[in-house]
Structures are given as structure tokens and as C-alpha cells.
Design an enzyme around this catalytic site. Sequence first.
Site, PDB file in Angstrom:
ATOM      1  N   GLY A  11     -29.706  14.298 -60.528  1.00 38.18           N
ATOM      2  CA  GLY A  11     -30.231  13.479 -59.723  1.00 38.18           C
ATOM      3  C   GLY A  11     -30.865  12.276 -59.658  1.00 38.18           C
ATOM      4  O   GLY A  11     -31.534  12.354 -60.564  1.00 38.18           O
ATOM      5  N   THR A 125     -37.514  12.974 -60.871  1.00 38.12           N
ATOM      6  CA  THR A 125     -37.148  13.202 -59.576  1.00 38.12           C
ATOM      7  C   THR A 125     -38.077  13.516 -58.885  1.00 38.12           C
ATOM      8  O   THR A 125     -39.230  13.278 -58.427  1.00 38.12           O
ATOM      9  CB  THR A 125     -36.836  15.205 -60.562  1.00 38.12           C
ATOM     10  OG1 THR A 125     -36.886  15.712 -59.028  1.00 38.12           O
ATOM     11  CG2 THR A 125     -38.353  15.400 -61.455  1.00 38.12           C
ATOM     12  N   ASP A 127     -38.480  15.832 -56.620  1.00 42.41           N
ATOM     13  CA  ASP A 127     -39.206  16.960 -56.597  1.00 42.41           C
ATOM     14  C   ASP A 127     -40.227  16.944 -57.393  1.00 42.41           C
ATOM     15  O   ASP A 127     -41.040  17.753 -56.791  1.00 42.41           O
ATOM     16  CB  ASP A 127     -37.681  18.551 -57.020  1.00 42.41           C
ATOM     17  CG  ASP A 127     -36.559  17.780 -55.998  1.00 42.41           C
ATOM     18  OD1 ASP A 127     -36.864  17.699 -55.344  1.00 42.41           O
ATOM     19  OD2 ASP A 127     -35.754  18.451 -57.080  1.00 42.41           O
ATOM     20  N   ARG A 162     -39.588  19.269 -27.646  1.00 45.98           N
ATOM     21  CA  ARG A 162     -38.355  19.615 -28.345  1.00 45.98           C
ATOM     22  C   ARG A 162     -39.680  20.210 -29.354  1.00 45.98           C
ATOM     23  O   ARG A 162     -40.429  19.608 -29.545  1.00 45.98           O
ATOM     24  CB  ARG A 162     -37.470  18.632 -29.184  1.00 45.98           C
ATOM     25  CG  ARG A 162     -36.640  17.737 -27.772  1.00 45.98           C
ATOM     26  CD  ARG A 162     -35.740  17.200 -28.513  1.00 45.98           C
ATOM     27  NE  ARG A 162     -34.741  16.651 -27.703  1.00 45.98           N
ATOM     28  CZ  ARG A 162     -34.548  15.452 -26.813  1.00 45.98           C
ATOM     29  NH1 ARG A 162     -36.360  14.251 -27.685  1.00 45.98           N
ATOM     30  NH2 ARG A 162     -34.317  15.193 -26.224  1.00 45.98           N
ATOM     31  N   ARG A 263     -34.228  21.437 -32.656  1.00 42.18           N
ATOM     32  CA  ARG A 263     -33.045  20.957 -33.696  1.00 42.18           C
ATOM     33  C   ARG A 263     -33.423  20.516 -34.732  1.00 42.18           C
ATOM     34  O   ARG A 263     -34.708  20.805 -34.867  1.00 42.18           O
ATOM     35  CB  ARG A 263     -32.687  19.232 -32.703  1.00 42.18           C
ATOM     36  CG  ARG A 263     -32.574  19.397 -31.286  1.00 42.18           C
ATOM     37  CD  ARG A 263     -30.901  19.382 -31.167  1.00 42.18           C
ATOM     38  NE  ARG A 263     -30.765  19.333 -30.070  1.00 42.18           N
ATOM     39  CZ  ARG A 263     -30.798  19.857 -29.207  1.00 42.18           C
ATOM     40  NH1 ARG A 263     -30.833  21.468 -29.483  1.00 42.18           N
ATOM     41  NH2 ARG A 263     -29.850  20.244 -27.783  1.00 42.18           N
ATOM     42  N   GLN A 271     -34.270  11.047 -49.301  1.00 41.60           N
ATOM     43  CA  GLN A 271     -35.081  11.287 -49.624  1.00 41.60           C
ATOM     44  C   GLN A 271     -34.901  10.868 -51.007  1.00 41.60           C
ATOM     45  O   GLN A 271     -36.404  10.215 -52.137  1.00 41.60           O
ATOM     46  CB  GLN A 271     -35.740  12.234 -50.014  1.00 41.60           C
ATOM     47  CG  GLN A 271     -36.028  13.534 -48.583  1.00 41.60           C
ATOM     48  CD  GLN A 271     -35.737  14.588 -48.787  1.00 41.60           C
ATOM     49  OE1 GLN A 271     -36.665  15.413 -48.695  1.00 41.60           O
ATOM     50  NE2 GLN A 271     -34.721  15.269 -48.932  1.00 41.60           N
ATOM     51  N   ARG A 272     -33.932  10.351 -51.240  1.00 38.61           N
ATOM     52  CA  ARG A 272     -33.353   9.903 -52.753  1.00 38.61           C
ATOM     53  C   ARG A 272     -33.196   8.204 -52.997  1.00 38.61           C
ATOM     54  O   ARG A 272     -33.129   7.169 -53.693  1.00 38.61           O
ATOM     55  CB  ARG A 272     -32.167  10.727 -53.092  1.00 38.61           C
ATOM     56  CG  ARG A 272     -31.814  11.613 -53.893  1.00 38.61           C
ATOM     57  CD  ARG A 272     -31.123  12.622 -54.215  1.00 38.61           C
ATOM     58  NE  ARG A 272     -31.117  13.768 -55.092  1.00 38.61           N
ATOM     59  CZ  ARG A 272     -31.599  14.900 -55.963  1.00 38.61           C
ATOM     60  NH1 ARG A 272     -32.372  13.469 -56.352  1.00 38.61           N
ATOM     61  NH2 ARG A 272     -31.779  15.749 -56.319  1.00 38.61           N
TER      62      ARG A 272
END
Length: 338
Positions: A11, A125, A127, A162, A263, A271-272
Amino acid sequence: MKRVAVLNVGGDCPGLNAVIRALIVKGAEEDIEVVGVYDGFLGLVEDKLTILAKEHVSGKLPEGGIILGSSKYDPTVNPNDLKKLKNNFERYQITSLILLTGHTGANIALKLANEGIPSIIIPATVDNDLYWTDLSVGFLTALQIVTDALDKLHSTASAGHRVIVVETGGDEAGWLATIGGMAGGADYIIVPEFKLDPKDMIENIKKRYSAGRRFSIVVVEEKVKLPEEVQNIIGDPKVRQYMKPAELITEYIKANLQNVECRTVDLDYLQRGGTPSSFDRYLAFKFGVSAIDAVKKGKSNVALGLDGFDVVEKPFTDEILKNKEISRELYEMGRLFF
């Protein structure tokens, strides 16, 4: 003259263009030519390469994505493609590959090393799940995106009373969800490292409503394994298999809090994208310069990592495939706030 080939495997993430810029600038100083490979390993197989110069990255520093494109293609799967890759590696007289990647590229790099194709990994990354480095390029920018999203969602959650379930990235690790959730004021955080107690989550939301705080933000990591109690809220397994964790959590909350609107928001590729943060740019420069230094010294088959503020080198072993999980201490710190 030595020559390196840079490619993004897996990614994309913010800061990749900054890495390429650093490679080009430092390479020119050290008389090391930088070749760009388009679309990951697919470009190396299909002969899609170009010599990079400063004009290729002029004005690209604040841009997300990567000028070379990316893919998760693994050339070791097909023997003919592996042969083409080896031929192009030799034909272009490449000294080493520079891989901008996470676990996807690390796995391929180990296999290529056994085939005599050397490489250097720059951790890139969102992550932040690579065990050999404190930080990876792109993580801090993605973290800010998660925080900003939660800040914005608070207003509509509060106005409409909510519950909003927000799904973050992270692959098999809870870095984005935990730190982003803490920074963004999440009211509950669900990550792969620690088993979810569904009843505890419901009680947490109930207590907030009873105390007059009639909204909640629940953050869920994208690959969390949910208890059967939550999964079975959708009876049809054919439907369930296509639902994301955040969607299943939303349905579970609806079933157990029937008068509460709930929701789902999936941050997904948001995020990328976007402009890399100042520290991600600095990190990109640091790794890019260090990669060229390593090539100059004749080093290869190492993964670069950050230890504090210092760049370190991790020789290729199966250990670079390990997942860097968040600690119990970090998660418990997050739990203080919900």
C-alpha cells in the site's frame, strides 16, 4: 557507478515522494544513480523503469501517494516472471533494490535474497506494525488523519445523540486505533491484541447516556477478531462474511441499545492520502539518506529502522516478518479515558 532501483511494494502512504527525493539528492552526491520502477515489482518484470533526476520530484514533497505507483504483485509466484526480474536486474546493472514497504515487501525481499537479488527495506506503512522500527514512514500522518476525523465526528455524534463506530487501518495491529482513539477522544477502542468484551462495551455506552453524555465514539481496528456473540448478530453467514468489523459492531449496538441511533464510518483509504506531516518528511529524508549510505558501504539485505532518533540496520531473517503489537500498558492507558 553504482545504481539502485527504488519501488513501492504494497500500500501507498504519505511521505513516499519525500523518500525518493532524498534518494535522488543523496545519490547524486555519492555518485549513485537512482532508477525508478513503476508499479512495484510488476514494473521490474515488465521493464517499466526510468532514471530519476531532481526534476522528477520537483514540487512533489507535499504530495501524498507516490510518483512511481505501487502494487502488491509478488514476482516469485510465477517462475517466468522471476526469470524476467533477474534478467532485468542484471541488464540494468542494478546494485540493490530499495523497497519502500511493510510486511508485503519484506516477505518478497526475503525470497529474492535467496535468489541472489539484494535489497534494502525502508519501512513505509500507515500501520506501524513492523517490529524492527519504532516508526514507519506514513504512520504519523495517518495518525493525525484519524485524530482529525474523530474530532469532526464528535460534533455530529453529540448533536444527534448518536453512537458512531469508526473503523481504522492497522492490518493486524492496533497502533492507529489505540493512539488515534486516545488522541481523538474515543469512548471505546477495539483492537486485535485484546479480546473484546461486548457487554462491557454496551455498559460503557449506557453509562455515558445515563450520565447525560448522550453520544459515543467507538473505534474499531480493521482486522479485529470479534466474539461469536457479535458475529452472530447477523444470522446469514453469506451476508456476514462480507461485513467489516465496524459494521458488525454497529449492528450489535443497535440490537442491544434499541433507542440509540448508531452509524458506521470507515476511514479506509482516507488514512493513506494527503500531505505528509513534517516528521514523516524528516523520517523519509533520514531513511533515504541512510539507504544510499548503506549502498555506498556495500551493504544489502538489511531493513532500516528507527531506534529513538537513530537509524539502525536489521539483517534479513524471518524475524522481520513479525508483527509489532501494542502493549497491554498502552491499551490500558487508553482505557483510562473510557
